[in-house]
Scaffold this motif. Structure first.
Motif, PDB file in Angstrom:
ATOM      1  N   LYS A 110       0.826  -1.205   0.000  1.00 18.02           N
ATOM      2  CA  LYS A 110       0.000   0.000   0.000  1.00 18.02           C
ATOM      3  C   LYS A 110       0.862   1.257   0.000  1.00 18.02           C
ATOM      4  O   LYS A 110       0.624   2.189  -0.754  1.00 18.02           O
ATOM      5  CB  LYS A 110      -0.921   0.010   1.225  1.00 18.02           C
ATOM      6  CG  LYS A 110      -1.925  -1.131   1.257  1.00 18.02           C
ATOM      7  CD  LYS A 110      -2.933  -1.022   0.135  1.00 18.02           C
ATOM      8  CE  LYS A 110      -4.018  -2.074   0.269  1.00 18.02           C
ATOM      9  NZ  LYS A 110      -4.938  -2.067  -0.889  1.00 18.02           N
ATOM     10  N   ARG A 111       1.860   1.295   0.873  1.00 21.15           N
ATOM     11  CA  ARG A 111       2.739   2.466   1.001  1.00 21.15           C
ATOM     12  C   ARG A 111       4.015   2.217   0.211  1.00 21.15           C
ATOM     13  O   ARG A 111       4.667   1.176   0.379  1.00 21.15           O
ATOM     14  CB  ARG A 111       3.075   2.703   2.464  1.00 21.15           C
ATOM     15  CG  ARG A 111       3.822   4.000   2.738  1.00 21.15           C
ATOM     16  CD  ARG A 111       2.882   5.144   2.986  1.00 21.15           C
ATOM     17  NE  ARG A 111       3.614   6.378   3.309  1.00 21.15           N
ATOM     18  CZ  ARG A 111       3.042   7.512   3.621  1.00 21.15           C
ATOM     19  NH1 ARG A 111       1.731   7.596   3.658  1.00 21.15           N
ATOM     20  NH2 ARG A 111       3.756   8.582   3.903  1.00 21.15           N
ATOM     21  N   MET A 112       4.381   3.142  -0.666  1.00 20.58           N
ATOM     22  CA  MET A 112       5.527   2.940  -1.549  1.00 20.58           C
ATOM     23  C   MET A 112       6.301   4.245  -1.731  1.00 20.58           C
ATOM     24  O   MET A 112       5.804   5.323  -1.436  1.00 20.58           O
ATOM     25  CB  MET A 112       5.044   2.446  -2.919  1.00 20.58           C
ATOM     26  CG  MET A 112       4.343   1.106  -2.899  1.00 20.58           C
ATOM     27  SD  MET A 112       3.589   0.691  -4.504  1.00 20.58           S
ATOM     28  CE  MET A 112       2.222   1.867  -4.556  1.00 20.58           C
ATOM     29  N   THR A 113       7.525   4.098  -2.243  1.00 23.51           N
ATOM     30  CA  THR A 113       8.320   5.242  -2.666  1.00 23.51           C
ATOM     31  C   THR A 113       8.565   5.126  -4.163  1.00 23.51           C
ATOM     32  O   THR A 113       8.626   4.014  -4.712  1.00 23.51           O
ATOM     33  CB  THR A 113       9.665   5.306  -1.924  1.00 23.51           C
ATOM     34  OG1 THR A 113      10.358   4.066  -2.101  1.00 23.51           O
ATOM     35  CG2 THR A 113       9.450   5.574  -0.443  1.00 23.51           C
ATOM     36  N   ALA A 114       8.720   6.264  -4.812  1.00 23.34           N
ATOM     37  CA  ALA A 114       8.875   6.264  -6.263  1.00 23.34           C
ATOM     38  C   ALA A 114       9.855   7.342  -6.680  1.00 23.34           C
ATOM     39  O   ALA A 114      10.040   8.347  -5.980  1.00 23.34           O
ATOM     40  CB  ALA A 114       7.524   6.496  -6.939  1.00 23.34           C
ATOM     41  N   LYS A 115      10.467   7.129  -7.836  1.00 18.80           N
ATOM     42  CA  LYS A 115      11.382   8.114  -8.395  1.00 18.80           C
ATOM     43  C   LYS A 115      11.095   8.235  -9.892  1.00 18.80           C
ATOM     44  O   LYS A 115      10.941   7.218 -10.573  1.00 18.80           O
ATOM     45  CB  LYS A 115      12.834   7.696  -8.175  1.00 18.80           C
ATOM     46  CG  LYS A 115      13.864   8.728  -8.640  1.00 18.80           C
ATOM     47  CD  LYS A 115      15.276   8.279  -8.338  1.00 18.80           C
ATOM     48  CE  LYS A 115      15.596   8.395  -6.871  1.00 18.80           C
ATOM     49  NZ  LYS A 115      15.725   9.809  -6.420  1.00 18.80           N
ATOM     50  N   GLN A 116      10.989   9.479 -10.378  1.00 24.61           N
ATOM     51  CA  GLN A 116      10.867   9.693 -11.808  1.00 24.61           C
ATOM     52  C   GLN A 116      12.258  10.032 -12.347  1.00 24.61           C
ATOM     53  O   GLN A 116      12.926  10.943 -11.854  1.00 24.61           O
ATOM     54  CB  GLN A 116       9.863  10.802 -12.124  1.00 24.61           C
ATOM     55  CG  GLN A 116       9.413  10.777 -13.586  1.00 24.61           C
ATOM     56  CD  GLN A 116       8.030  11.359 -13.793  1.00 24.61           C
ATOM     57  OE1 GLN A 116       7.165  11.247 -12.930  1.00 24.61           O
ATOM     58  NE2 GLN A 116       7.804  11.977 -14.940  1.00 24.61           N
ATOM     59  N   LEU A 117      12.691   9.270 -13.343  1.00 25.81           N
ATOM     60  CA  LEU A 117      14.084   9.291 -13.784  1.00 25.81           C
ATOM     61  C   LEU A 117      14.325  10.237 -14.958  1.00 25.81           C
ATOM     62  O   LEU A 117      15.097   9.937 -15.862  1.00 25.81           O
ATOM     63  CB  LEU A 117      14.536   7.873 -14.144  1.00 25.81           C
ATOM     64  CG  LEU A 117      14.502   6.862 -13.005  1.00 25.81           C
ATOM     65  CD1 LEU A 117      14.919   5.485 -13.509  1.00 25.81           C
ATOM     66  CD2 LEU A 117      15.387   7.301 -11.848  1.00 25.81           C
ATOM     67  N   SER A 118      13.682  11.383 -14.946  1.00 24.45           N
ATOM     68  CA  SER A 118      13.967  12.417 -15.933  1.00 24.45           C
ATOM     69  C   SER A 118      15.317  13.052 -15.625  1.00 24.45           C
ATOM     70  O   SER A 118      15.943  12.754 -14.590  1.00 24.45           O
ATOM     71  CB  SER A 118      12.879  13.490 -15.896  1.00 24.45           C
ATOM     72  OG  SER A 118      12.873  14.119 -14.622  1.00 24.45           O
ATOM     73  N   LYS A 119      15.770  13.942 -16.480  1.00 25.27           N
ATOM     74  CA  LYS A 119      17.043  14.624 -16.256  1.00 25.27           C
ATOM     75  C   LYS A 119      17.016  15.411 -14.950  1.00 25.27           C
ATOM     76  O   LYS A 119      17.997  15.410 -14.193  1.00 25.27           O
ATOM     77  CB  LYS A 119      17.355  15.556 -17.436  1.00 25.27           C
ATOM     78  CG  LYS A 119      18.708  16.232 -17.342  1.00 25.27           C
ATOM     79  CD  LYS A 119      18.993  17.068 -18.582  1.00 25.27           C
ATOM     80  CE  LYS A 119      20.363  17.739 -18.501  1.00 25.27           C
ATOM     81  NZ  LYS A 119      20.646  18.552 -19.713  1.00 25.27           N
ATOM     82  N   ARG A 120      15.899  16.080 -14.648  1.00 30.30           N
ATOM     83  CA  ARG A 120      15.785  16.837 -13.399  1.00 30.30           C
ATOM     84  C   ARG A 120      15.533  15.904 -12.224  1.00 30.30           C
ATOM     85  O   ARG A 120      16.018  16.145 -11.125  1.00 30.30           O
ATOM     86  CB  ARG A 120      14.655  17.866 -13.493  1.00 30.30           C
ATOM     87  CG  ARG A 120      14.921  19.000 -14.464  1.00 30.30           C
ATOM     88  CD  ARG A 120      13.714  19.914 -14.578  1.00 30.30           C
ATOM     89  NE  ARG A 120      13.441  20.587 -13.317  1.00 30.30           N
ATOM     90  CZ  ARG A 120      13.754  21.856 -13.056  1.00 30.30           C
ATOM     91  NH1 ARG A 120      14.368  22.596 -13.977  1.00 30.30           N
ATOM     92  NH2 ARG A 120      13.477  22.392 -11.889  1.00 30.30           N
ATOM     93  N   GLY A 121      14.756  14.851 -12.432  1.00 34.24           N
ATOM     94  CA  GLY A 121      14.471  13.868 -11.392  1.00 34.24           C
ATOM     95  C   GLY A 121      13.451  14.354 -10.383  1.00 34.24           C
ATOM     96  O   GLY A 121      13.241  15.559 -10.204  1.00 34.24           O
ATOM     97  N   GLY A 122      12.791  13.415  -9.738  1.00 28.05           N
ATOM     98  CA  GLY A 122      11.818  13.760  -8.716  1.00 28.05           C
ATOM     99  C   GLY A 122      11.543  12.590  -7.810  1.00 28.05           C
ATOM    100  O   GLY A 122      11.660  11.431  -8.216  1.00 28.05           O
ATOM    101  N   ASP A 123      11.169  12.887  -6.548  1.00 32.25           N
ATOM    102  CA  ASP A 123      10.933  11.859  -5.535  1.00 32.25           C
ATOM    103  C   ASP A 123       9.531  12.002  -4.976  1.00 32.25           C
ATOM    104  O   ASP A 123       9.089  13.110  -4.642  1.00 32.25           O
ATOM    105  CB  ASP A 123      11.946  11.999  -4.402  1.00 32.25           C
ATOM    106  CG  ASP A 123      13.376  11.857  -4.894  1.00 32.25           C
ATOM    107  OD1 ASP A 123      13.746  10.744  -5.289  1.00 32.25           O
ATOM    108  OD2 ASP A 123      14.113  12.866  -4.896  1.00 32.25           O
ATOM    109  N   LEU A 124       8.848  10.865  -4.838  1.00 31.15           N
ATOM    110  CA  LEU A 124       7.474  10.859  -4.352  1.00 31.15           C
ATOM    111  C   LEU A 124       7.285   9.788  -3.286  1.00 31.15           C
ATOM    112  O   LEU A 124       7.900   8.713  -3.351  1.00 31.15           O
ATOM    113  CB  LEU A 124       6.474  10.573  -5.484  1.00 31.15           C
ATOM    114  CG  LEU A 124       6.452  11.513  -6.681  1.00 31.15           C
ATOM    115  CD1 LEU A 124       7.406  11.018  -7.768  1.00 31.15           C
ATOM    116  CD2 LEU A 124       5.036  11.611  -7.250  1.00 31.15           C
ATOM    117  N   VAL A 125       6.431  10.092  -2.326  1.00 28.95           N
ATOM    118  CA  VAL A 125       5.875   9.071  -1.446  1.00 28.95           C
ATOM    119  C   VAL A 125       4.469   8.780  -1.951  1.00 28.95           C
ATOM    120  O   VAL A 125       3.763   9.690  -2.402  1.00 28.95           O
ATOM    121  CB  VAL A 125       5.860   9.513   0.025  1.00 28.95           C
ATOM    122  CG1 VAL A 125       7.272   9.620   0.557  1.00 28.95           C
ATOM    123  CG2 VAL A 125       5.123  10.844   0.202  1.00 28.95           C
ATOM    124  N   CYS A 126       4.056   7.520  -1.919  1.00 30.20           N
ATOM    125  CA  CYS A 126       2.800   7.103  -2.543  1.00 30.20           C
ATOM    126  C   CYS A 126       2.054   6.153  -1.617  1.00 30.20           C
ATOM    127  O   CYS A 126       2.664   5.405  -0.850  1.00 30.20           O
ATOM    128  CB  CYS A 126       3.059   6.365  -3.860  1.00 30.20           C
ATOM    129  SG  CYS A 126       4.127   7.222  -5.020  1.00 30.20           S
TER     130      CYS A 126
END
Length: 264
Positions: free
Chosen positions: A224-240
């Motif tokens: 249910k609870r996860m962490t995520a990363k978007q791997l674009s050049k700038r990058g981003g971090d999310l809790v989900c």
């Protein structure tokens, strides 16, 4: 006419990372064509506008524009709007409710994090997807193809997501907005998001894509609870979090970049 704007980097704690959004608070709606022209002039993935809402249970009505089109849901610009309201415009209540084309969206302030309650858009597996999509994306093999609003393509490894080199001209011809994803190493899952048909070759961090990624990976990983990363050049971090069959939570930090004024 003069309008104020702020530019904010969302889903990051570091300036020049995450996804930049132009935030334009309004007292009342201006012409749709003008909002589209302002978004085109800003040339960011999204320019977001909001006005005080008359809808019961909502604080503000919100709309999002890419440089080419209005879209029905945008996470990073909603996060940025909440950040501006709390840090620049004196909003003090524990949560903000935005009324949008995708329904009511609630953002809660939790320390430096802003946590958004968004719709859960679970993609379903499909077999009818554009021919040659692996070659168009520059990946080795498609593990699976799924669809809700966007085409979601799963590949085998994080490295394939990171190293993908899409042919944006060919991808635009498909008419698809596309999520590329794989299981992560240091996080639960990783992704990239491509939308040349909407005027954005690659979006740095995409909240609306995570409305689809969260239910997809929650079921796949049985979490249910996860962490995520978007791997674009700038990058981003999310809790989900998969909160229910109908709702997900995604959150992160924001960084203030600048404020200014339009004169029209």
């Amino acid at each position: 006419m003069k309008l104020n704007l702020c530019q904010v980097d969302a889903f990051t704690s570091t300036l020049f990372k995450g996804n930049p959004a132009a935030v334009v608070p309004l007292e009342k709606w201006i012409d749709d064509a003008l909002m589209q022209q302002l978004a085109m002039e800003n040339n960011l993935a999204e320019t977001v506008f909001f006005v005080p809402s008359e809808k019961e249970g909502a604080d503000f009505d919100i709309r999002w524009f890419t440089p080419e089109v209005e879209i029905n849901l945008c996470g990073h610009a909603t996060l940025a709007s909440a950040f501006v309201l709390y840090t620049q415009l004196g909003f003090t209540r524990p949560s903000i409710v935005f009324n949008s084309k995708s329904g009511l969206l609630t953002v809660e302030k939790n320390g430096f994090n802003y946590e958004m309650d968004f719709p859960s858009w679970k993609p379903e597996r499909i077999t009818d997807y554009p021919d040659g999509i692996a070659e168009i994306l520059g990946v080795k093999e498609v593990v699976g193809a799924y669809k809700y609003r966007d085409l979601l393509i799963e590949v085998a490894t994080e490295e394939e997501v990171l190293n993908a080199k899409p042919d944006f001209t060919a991808l635009k011809k498909t008419g698809e907005m596309l999520i590329l994803t794989a299981k992560g190493k240091s996080v639960d899952f990783v992704s990239r998001f491509f939308a040349p048909s909407a005027g954005i070759d690659e979006d740095p961090v995409t909240g609306s894509a995570h409305s689809q990624l969260i239910p997809f990976w929650s079921e796949k990983l049985d979490k249910k609870r996860m962490t995520a990363k978007q791997l674009s050049k700038r990058g981003g971090d999310l809790v989900c979090e998969q909160k229910s069959a109908e709702r997900v939570m995604m959150g992160g930090e924001c960084v203030f970049y600048m404020k200014g004024e339009f004169e029209i």
